[in-house]
Design an enzyme around this catalytic site. Structure first.
Site, PDB file in Angstrom:
ATOM      1  N   LYS A  34       0.856  -1.199   0.000  1.00  0.00           N
ATOM      2  CA  LYS A  34       0.000   0.000   0.000  1.00  0.00           C
ATOM      3  C   LYS A  34       0.884   1.238   0.000  1.00  0.00           C
ATOM      4  O   LYS A  34       1.777   1.370   0.831  1.00  0.00           O
ATOM      5  CB  LYS A  34      -0.899   0.000   1.232  1.00  0.00           C
ATOM      6  CG  LYS A  34      -1.780   1.242   1.338  1.00  0.00           C
ATOM      7  CD  LYS A  34      -2.818   1.095   2.435  1.00  0.00           C
ATOM      8  CE  LYS A  34      -2.378   1.589   3.784  1.00  0.00           C
ATOM      9  NZ  LYS A  34      -2.186   3.053   3.875  1.00  0.00           N
ATOM     10  N   LEU A  62      -5.164   6.934  -1.708  1.00  0.00           N
ATOM     11  CA  LEU A  62      -5.186   8.406  -1.771  1.00  0.00           C
ATOM     12  C   LEU A  62      -6.536   8.987  -1.339  1.00  0.00           C
ATOM     13  O   LEU A  62      -6.681  10.209  -1.284  1.00  0.00           O
ATOM     14  CB  LEU A  62      -4.819   8.876  -3.187  1.00  0.00           C
ATOM     15  CG  LEU A  62      -3.418   8.468  -3.669  1.00  0.00           C
ATOM     16  CD1 LEU A  62      -3.161   9.006  -5.069  1.00  0.00           C
ATOM     17  CD2 LEU A  62      -2.332   8.949  -2.711  1.00  0.00           C
ATOM     18  N   LYS A  63      -7.531   8.155  -1.117  1.00  0.00           N
ATOM     19  CA  LYS A  63      -8.828   8.573  -0.549  1.00  0.00           C
ATOM     20  C   LYS A  63      -9.398   9.805  -1.241  1.00  0.00           C
ATOM     21  O   LYS A  63      -9.580  10.865  -0.614  1.00  0.00           O
ATOM     22  CB  LYS A  63      -8.696   8.845   0.948  1.00  0.00           C
ATOM     23  CG  LYS A  63      -8.224   7.649   1.776  1.00  0.00           C
ATOM     24  CD  LYS A  63      -8.254   7.971   3.266  1.00  0.00           C
ATOM     25  CE  LYS A  63      -7.839   6.798   4.130  1.00  0.00           C
ATOM     26  NZ  LYS A  63      -6.405   6.470   4.084  1.00  0.00           N
ATOM     27  N   HIS A  65     -11.850  12.575  -2.822  1.00  0.00           N
ATOM     28  CA  HIS A  65     -13.127  13.147  -2.367  1.00  0.00           C
ATOM     29  C   HIS A  65     -13.263  14.530  -3.000  1.00  0.00           C
ATOM     30  O   HIS A  65     -12.636  15.490  -2.544  1.00  0.00           O
ATOM     31  CB  HIS A  65     -13.127  13.247  -0.836  1.00  0.00           C
ATOM     32  CG  HIS A  65     -14.449  13.611  -0.242  1.00  0.00           C
ATOM     33  ND1 HIS A  65     -14.660  13.704   1.113  1.00  0.00           N
ATOM     34  CD2 HIS A  65     -15.634  13.906  -0.818  1.00  0.00           C
ATOM     35  CE1 HIS A  65     -15.916  14.038   1.355  1.00  0.00           C
ATOM     36  NE2 HIS A  65     -16.529  14.172   0.195  1.00  0.00           N
ATOM     37  N   ASP A  66     -14.061  14.639  -4.061  1.00  0.00           N
ATOM     38  CA  ASP A  66     -14.239  15.922  -4.750  1.00  0.00           C
ATOM     39  C   ASP A  66     -15.513  15.803  -5.590  1.00  0.00           C
ATOM     40  O   ASP A  66     -16.235  14.811  -5.477  1.00  0.00           O
ATOM     41  CB  ASP A  66     -12.983  16.217  -5.617  1.00  0.00           C
ATOM     42  CG  ASP A  66     -12.762  17.718  -5.819  1.00  0.00           C
ATOM     43  OD1 ASP A  66     -13.754  18.439  -6.046  1.00  0.00           O
ATOM     44  OD2 ASP A  66     -11.608  18.160  -5.765  1.00  0.00           O
ATOM     45  N   THR A  70     -14.337  15.810 -11.285  1.00  0.00           N
ATOM     46  CA  THR A  70     -12.921  15.878 -10.903  1.00  0.00           C
ATOM     47  C   THR A  70     -12.411  14.501 -10.487  1.00  0.00           C
ATOM     48  O   THR A  70     -11.306  14.091 -10.867  1.00  0.00           O
ATOM     49  CB  THR A  70     -12.744  16.896  -9.748  1.00  0.00           C
ATOM     50  OG1 THR A  70     -13.228  18.159 -10.203  1.00  0.00           O
ATOM     51  CG2 THR A  70     -11.300  17.027  -9.325  1.00  0.00           C
ATOM     52  N   THR A 121     -11.657   6.071  11.042  1.00  0.00           N
ATOM     53  CA  THR A 121     -11.644   5.525  12.406  1.00  0.00           C
ATOM     54  C   THR A 121     -11.210   6.583  13.424  1.00  0.00           C
ATOM     55  O   THR A 121     -11.392   6.410  14.622  1.00  0.00           O
ATOM     56  CB  THR A 121     -10.703   4.304  12.501  1.00  0.00           C
ATOM     57  OG1 THR A 121      -9.502   4.604  11.795  1.00  0.00           O
ATOM     58  CG2 THR A 121     -11.350   3.080  11.910  1.00  0.00           C
ATOM     59  N   ARG A 183      -2.730  -6.639  14.456  1.00  0.00           N
ATOM     60  CA  ARG A 183      -1.576  -6.777  15.349  1.00  0.00           C
ATOM     61  C   ARG A 183      -1.389  -8.241  15.726  1.00  0.00           C
ATOM     62  O   ARG A 183      -2.368  -8.943  15.966  1.00  0.00           O
ATOM     63  CB  ARG A 183      -1.802  -5.973  16.644  1.00  0.00           C
ATOM     64  CG  ARG A 183      -1.798  -4.455  16.469  1.00  0.00           C
ATOM     65  CD  ARG A 183      -0.416  -3.941  16.081  1.00  0.00           C
ATOM     66  NE  ARG A 183      -0.376  -2.499  15.874  1.00  0.00           N
ATOM     67  CZ  ARG A 183      -0.536  -1.873  14.707  1.00  0.00           C
ATOM     68  NH1 ARG A 183      -0.778  -2.573  13.608  1.00  0.00           N
ATOM     69  NH2 ARG A 183      -0.434  -0.562  14.613  1.00  0.00           N
ATOM     70  N   ARG A 213       3.202  -1.263  10.758  1.00  0.00           N
ATOM     71  CA  ARG A 213       4.309  -1.347  11.709  1.00  0.00           C
ATOM     72  C   ARG A 213       4.671  -2.752  12.199  1.00  0.00           C
ATOM     73  O   ARG A 213       5.866  -3.027  12.392  1.00  0.00           O
ATOM     74  CB  ARG A 213       4.050  -0.392  12.878  1.00  0.00           C
ATOM     75  CG  ARG A 213       4.245   1.062  12.458  1.00  0.00           C
ATOM     76  CD  ARG A 213       3.556   2.024  13.374  1.00  0.00           C
ATOM     77  NE  ARG A 213       2.096   1.939  13.253  1.00  0.00           N
ATOM     78  CZ  ARG A 213       1.257   2.717  13.935  1.00  0.00           C
ATOM     79  NH1 ARG A 213       1.717   3.603  14.791  1.00  0.00           N
ATOM     80  NH2 ARG A 213      -0.036   2.585  13.754  1.00  0.00           N
TER      81      ARG A 213
HETATM   82  O1  C5P Z   1       1.161   0.472  11.185  1.00  0.00           O
HETATM   83  P1  C5P Z   1      -0.261   0.028  11.082  1.00  0.00           P
HETATM   84  O2  C5P Z   1      -0.411  -1.475  10.937  1.00  0.00           O
HETATM   85  O3  C5P Z   1      -1.158   0.600  12.149  1.00  0.00           O
HETATM   86  O4  C5P Z   1      -0.724   0.652   9.671  1.00  0.00           O
HETATM   87  C1  C5P Z   1      -2.046   0.593   9.217  1.00  0.00           C
HETATM   88  C2  C5P Z   1      -2.175   1.300   7.904  1.00  0.00           C
HETATM   89  O5  C5P Z   1      -3.549   1.358   7.547  1.00  0.00           O
HETATM   90  C3  C5P Z   1      -1.681   2.744   7.896  1.00  0.00           C
HETATM   91  O6  C5P Z   1      -1.167   3.025   6.580  1.00  0.00           O
HETATM   92  C4  C5P Z   1      -2.938   3.535   8.170  1.00  0.00           C
HETATM   93  O7  C5P Z   1      -2.882   4.829   7.643  1.00  0.00           O
HETATM   94  C5  C5P Z   1      -3.983   2.713   7.433  1.00  0.00           C
HETATM   95  N1  C5P Z   1      -5.351   2.890   7.919  1.00  0.00           N
HETATM   96  C6  C5P Z   1      -5.731   2.643   9.233  1.00  0.00           C
HETATM   97  N2  C5P Z   1      -7.035   2.818   9.625  1.00  0.00           N
HETATM   98  C7  C5P Z   1      -7.952   3.257   8.753  1.00  0.00           C
HETATM   99  C8  C5P Z   1      -7.598   3.508   7.427  1.00  0.00           C
HETATM  100  C9  C5P Z   1      -6.265   3.315   7.049  1.00  0.00           C
HETATM  101  O8  C5P Z   1      -4.908   2.228  10.032  1.00  0.00           O
HETATM  102  N3  C5P Z   1      -9.203   3.388   9.138  1.00  0.00           N
END
Ligand code: C5P
Length: 234
Positions: A34, A62-63, A65-66, A70, A121, A183, A213
């Site tokens: 991603k 890139l989400k 919204h417009d 566009t 979120t 996680r 992460r």
């Molecule tokens: O490091 P981590 O596992 O938390 O990364 C999660 C990825 O998913 C990040 O790129 C974060 O911006 C994205 N993301 C998220 N929650 C969302 C939408 C996107 O954690 N609701």
């Protein structure tokens, strides 16, 4: 339509750091990745082309919204980058989502998967009520946005792994769920609030898990990636 897979969130600030991370994987192993706003705005479309040329599938996060016109024209540009998945905000409403689909479709009829973000979120119940002036509970707005996305012809939504089963019930088994907030049982939670292990996500209606992460910051990222794939696919 969907194939279950693990998507690594390449949340790095530069192309150099991103490619150094990807260089750790052996030549034949090409994880789905991603690319988000930080890397895209820093390095531009060339970083997408370079990672694509290395053989990775790409979710370009890139989400958009417009206004519909566009978004349609911007999606046409993104589809020419040959990415595999893109997204937009369902809050742009159905005309915008349909415009996006039209713009994305390539001359041969193919297109990337188009995924909607429902409520971020980071938006909590107080912000929903007091700032966005939405009076129904969070879960109801998430499901309603998901249904609008499905009715507009989109392929799926980004949602919490805890919502995936409900999204499938509401929008159909083939409606794709892309779920961050993953996680390992023994990894640091960080700023994520509603989390699930790859193993549980695999059994909970998640089609794609997005893992950042726990893989990128691991001592051995390749081993952490393989562990997430093994746990998720079972
Ligand atoms: O490091 P981590 O596992 O938390 O990364 C999660 C990825 O998913 C990040 O790129 C974060 O911006 C994205 N993301 C998220 N929650 C969302 C939408 C996107 O954690 N609701």
């Amino acid at each position: 339509m969907s194939v279950k897979d693990v998507i690594i969130a390449l949340d790095f600030p530069t192309k150099e750091e991103t490619l150094a991370f990807l260089d750790q994987f052996p030549a034949g192993e090409k994880p789905f990745v991603k690319i988000g706003m930080e890397l895209f705005y820093a390095e531009g479309p060339d970083v997408v082309r370079e990672i694509k040329a290395r053989g990775h599938k790409i979710f370009l996060d890139l989400k958009l919204h417009d206004i519909p016109n566009t978004v349609k024209r911007a999606m046409a540009v993104l589809s020419r980058l040959d990415v595999d998945m893109v997204n937009l905000h369902a809050a742009g409403a159905s005309e915008m989502m349909k415009g996006a689909l039209e713009g994305l479709t390539r001359p041969d009829g193919s297109r990337p998967l188009l995924i909607a973000v429902t409520q971020l979120t980071s938006t909590d119940a107080a912000a929903l009520k007091n700032e966005l002036l939405i009076d129904v509970p969070m879960a109801e707005t998430v499901m309603s946005y998901a249904k609008n996305a499905a009715d507009s012809g989109l392929d799926g939504v980004v949602c919490s792994p805890l919502e995936a089963v409900l999204v499938k019930e509401k929008c159909g088994e083939n409606f794709v769920t892309v779920t961050p907030g993953i996680r390992f049982a023994d990894s640091a939670v960080g700023d994520q609030k509603r989390i699930m292990t790859p193993e549980k996500a695999g059994k909970s209606g998640c089609d794609y898990i997005v893992v950042g992460r726990p893989i990128t910051q691991a001592e051995d990222p390749v081993a952490a990636y393989r562990r997430s794939v093994k746990d998720f696919l079972g």
